[in-house]
Each structure stands twice: as structure tokens, then as C-alpha cells.
Design a protein around this motif. Structure first.
Motif, PDB file in Angstrom:
ATOM      1  N   LEU A  58      49.468   9.547  53.913  1.00 20.83           N
ATOM      2  CA  LEU A  58      50.659   8.734  53.996  1.00 20.83           C
ATOM      3  C   LEU A  58      51.139   7.802  53.640  1.00 20.83           C
ATOM      4  N   TYR A  59      50.022   7.026  52.945  1.00 21.21           N
ATOM      5  CA  TYR A  59      50.027   5.853  51.978  1.00 21.21           C
ATOM      6  C   TYR A  59      50.466   6.387  50.497  1.00 21.21           C
ATOM      7  N   MET A  60      49.118   7.209  50.521  1.00 20.29           N
ATOM      8  CA  MET A  60      49.166   7.751  49.176  1.00 20.29           C
ATOM      9  C   MET A  60      50.817   9.200  48.713  1.00 20.29           C
ATOM     10  N   LEU A  61      51.236   9.079  50.157  1.00 17.15           N
ATOM     11  CA  LEU A  61      52.331   9.953  50.166  1.00 17.15           C
ATOM     12  C   LEU A  61      53.458   9.944  49.227  1.00 17.15           C
ATOM     13  N   GLY A  62      53.957   8.550  50.384  1.00 19.43           N
ATOM     14  CA  GLY A  62      54.951   7.930  50.444  1.00 19.43           C
ATOM     15  C   GLY A  62      54.650   7.281  49.037  1.00 19.43           C
ATOM     16  N   TYR A  63      53.503   6.837  48.304  1.00 18.49           N
ATOM     17  CA  TYR A  63      53.310   6.082  46.898  1.00 18.49           C
ATOM     18  C   TYR A  63      53.601   7.153  45.893  1.00 18.49           C
ATOM     19  N   SER A  64      53.027   8.425  45.785  1.00 13.84           N
ATOM     20  CA  SER A  64      53.897   9.491  45.288  1.00 13.84           C
ATOM     21  C   SER A  64      55.249  10.064  44.672  1.00 13.84           C
ATOM     22  N   TYR A  65      55.604   9.780  46.404  1.00  9.76           N
ATOM     23  CA  TYR A  65      57.119  10.159  46.856  1.00  9.76           C
ATOM     24  C   TYR A  65      58.027   9.338  45.358  1.00  9.76           C
ATOM     25  N   TYR A  66      57.796   7.737  45.778  1.00 11.02           N
ATOM     26  CA  TYR A  66      57.956   6.699  45.035  1.00 11.02           C
ATOM     27  C   TYR A  66      58.043   6.977  43.780  1.00 11.02           C
ATOM     28  N   HIS A  67      56.571   7.522  43.302  1.00  7.50           N
ATOM     29  CA  HIS A  67      56.346   7.935  41.914  1.00  7.50           C
ATOM     30  C   HIS A  67      57.256   9.249  41.142  1.00  7.50           C
ATOM     31  N   SER A  68      57.786   9.389  42.213  1.00 11.83           N
ATOM     32  CA  SER A  68      58.222  11.086  41.823  1.00 11.83           C
ATOM     33  C   SER A  68      60.599  10.713  41.872  1.00 11.83           C
ATOM     34  N   ASP A  69      60.164   9.720  42.203  1.00 10.92           N
ATOM     35  CA  ASP A  69      62.070   9.068  42.421  1.00 10.92           C
ATOM     36  C   ASP A  69      62.626   9.905  43.637  1.00 10.92           C
ATOM     37  N   ASN A  70      61.821   9.660  44.741  1.00 12.74           N
ATOM     38  CA  ASN A  70      61.787  10.514  46.128  1.00 12.74           C
ATOM     39  C   ASN A  70      62.167   8.870  46.744  1.00 12.74           C
ATOM     40  N   TYR A  71      63.147   8.507  47.155  1.00 13.77           N
ATOM     41  CA  TYR A  71      62.636   7.347  47.830  1.00 13.77           C
ATOM     42  C   TYR A  71      63.519   7.545  49.161  1.00 13.77           C
ATOM     43  N   ALA A  72      64.076   8.123  49.288  1.00 13.11           N
ATOM     44  CA  ALA A  72      64.133   9.058  51.440  1.00 13.11           C
ATOM     45  C   ALA A  72      63.161   9.015  51.336  1.00 13.11           C
ATOM     46  N   LYS A  73      62.255   9.637  50.742  1.00 12.99           N
ATOM     47  CA  LYS A  73      61.059  11.199  51.486  1.00 12.99           C
ATOM     48  C   LYS A  73      59.959   9.302  51.237  1.00 12.99           C
TER      49      LYS A  73
END
Length: 210
Positions: A58-73
Motif C-alpha cells: 500500500l505504501y509503494m502504491l501510494g508513492y507510485s500513484y503520487y509520482h504518476s500525478d494521481n493524487y486522489a488515489k
């Protein structure tokens, strides 16, 4: 004989989800390490579907979403991770980063922008509270200071649904305090000195000292 076959089938069947999750996590972790965050998202989403309680995934997913500009997810993933590991300072930090990005979106309603900016300040504060001696503590204060200033400007912008001079002034003062903390620890940070001057200038203008 038949019983042993059934038991073998049950053991294999119960192991399949774990094996699948491990494969997804492994592939996601590799993409994550390579900086291929879009591929990491694809694999880690699958891993979290198999097991929604894997805090590392979940941490890696949140970080990866962030760096994919998908801030809501990103916010959603970090929120799930924090429900499992509520003392993860970096999950608060990056969730705050994602909230700050959304709080700057002028296309959002004033209520939504305020929710994200106030939420970001809260998350930065939690990160500081949990790990006040972190090696990156200056970044925590710096980014909270930037968000305080952003919130101050937001509250001082004429809008019948969001204007609040008192809160705007308080946020600018908090911004100045945070930038000053960073400068005290590293006086050579000219970038922080510039941000500090901007907050002071805005505060002076608001107070009518110019």
C-alpha cells in the motif's frame, strides 16, 4: 487416497493467492525501484486486490500513484496504509504532498480546496510529531511552511465562500515560523530565505504595514 488428494488440492488452492500476491509485489517492487511508477501501479494494484492489508504494498502504491500525478488515489492508498501502520511518518508526509497538490487546484470548489490544504497541514504536523528527529525534518517544515503560505493566500483571496482574514494572517505567521526553523538549522538555504521573504511581504501587505 481420495482424502489425501483433497487435502493436497486445498493446500494448493489456499497457496495460490499468496503466490500471486508475492509475484505482483515482487514485480511492483522492481518497477518501483526502477522509477517506473506506472508499471509499479499496475502490479501493486493487483497485489492489494489479493491482500488489502499488505502495508508495504500500500505504501509503494501510494508513492507510485503520487509520482504518476494521481493524487486522489495516492491519498486513498496512504490512508489505507495508515489505518494499518498509524505511526508511518513518511506516509503522512507523502499524503500531505498529494493533498497540497489538490489544494492548489483552482478548478476545485473553495470547500474542497480548504479540505485538502488543511488536511495537508495536519499530515505534515503528524509526520513532525511522529519523527521530530528525522534526517529529512527540514523538508517536513519546509513543505508545511509552503502549504501554510498557500492556505494563507487562499483565505485572503476575496471570495464570499472562503475569505477569512484572521485565519489567513495566522497561516502566514505559521509559514514564517516554519521557514525560520529551516533557516536556523541551515542558514545557507537561500531558497528558504526567499520563501520567508515572500511570506513576510504578504503578511506586511495584509496588515497594512506598506
Amino acid at each position: 487416497m481420495r482424502l489425501s488428494l483433497v487435502l493436497s488440492f486445498l493446500i494448493i488452492s489456499s497457496a495460490e493467492p499468496l503466490l500471486a500476491q508475492n509475484a505482483y509485489v515482487r514485480l511492483g517492487k522492481q518497477a518501483f525501484a526502477d522509477g517506473d511508477f506506472k508499471s509499479a501501479v499496475m502490479q501493486l494494484e493487483k497485489a492489494c486486490l489479493v491482500d488489502s492489508t499488505n502495508s508495504n504494498a500500500l505504501y509503494m502504491l501510494g508513492y507510485s500513484y503520487y509520482h504518476s500525478d494521481n493524487y486522489a488515489k495516492s491519498i486513498t492508498a496512504f490512508t489505507k496504509e495508515l489505518s494499518i501502520t498509524p505511526t508511518d511518518a513518511y506516509a503522512y508526509y507523502y499524503r500531505a504532498q498529494a493533498k497540497t497538490h489538490l489544494g492548489k487546484d483552482n478548478l476545485l470548489s473553495p470547500a474542497d480546496r480548504e479540505k485538502y490544504l488543511v488536511g495537508a497541514i495536519y499530515d505534515y504536523s503528524k509526520a513532525i510529531e511522529i519523527n521530530p528527529n528525522d534526517a529529512k525534518i527540514a523538508s517536513f517544515y519546509q513543505n508545511r511552511g509552503i502549504t501554510y503560505r498557500e492556505y494563507g493566500i487562499f483565505k485572503l483571496t476575496p471570495n464570499p465562500r472562503s475569505y477569512d482574514k484572521t485565519r489567513g494572517i495566522s497561516a502566514l505567521k505559521a509559514s514564517i515560523d516554519d521557514f525560520q526553523k529551516v533557516l536556523t538549522s541551515d542558514p545557507n538555504r537561500s531558497d528558504i530565505a526567499s520563501l520567508l521573504d515572500q511570506s513576510k511581504e504578504k503578511l506586511a501587505t495584509t496588515l497594512g504595514h506598506h
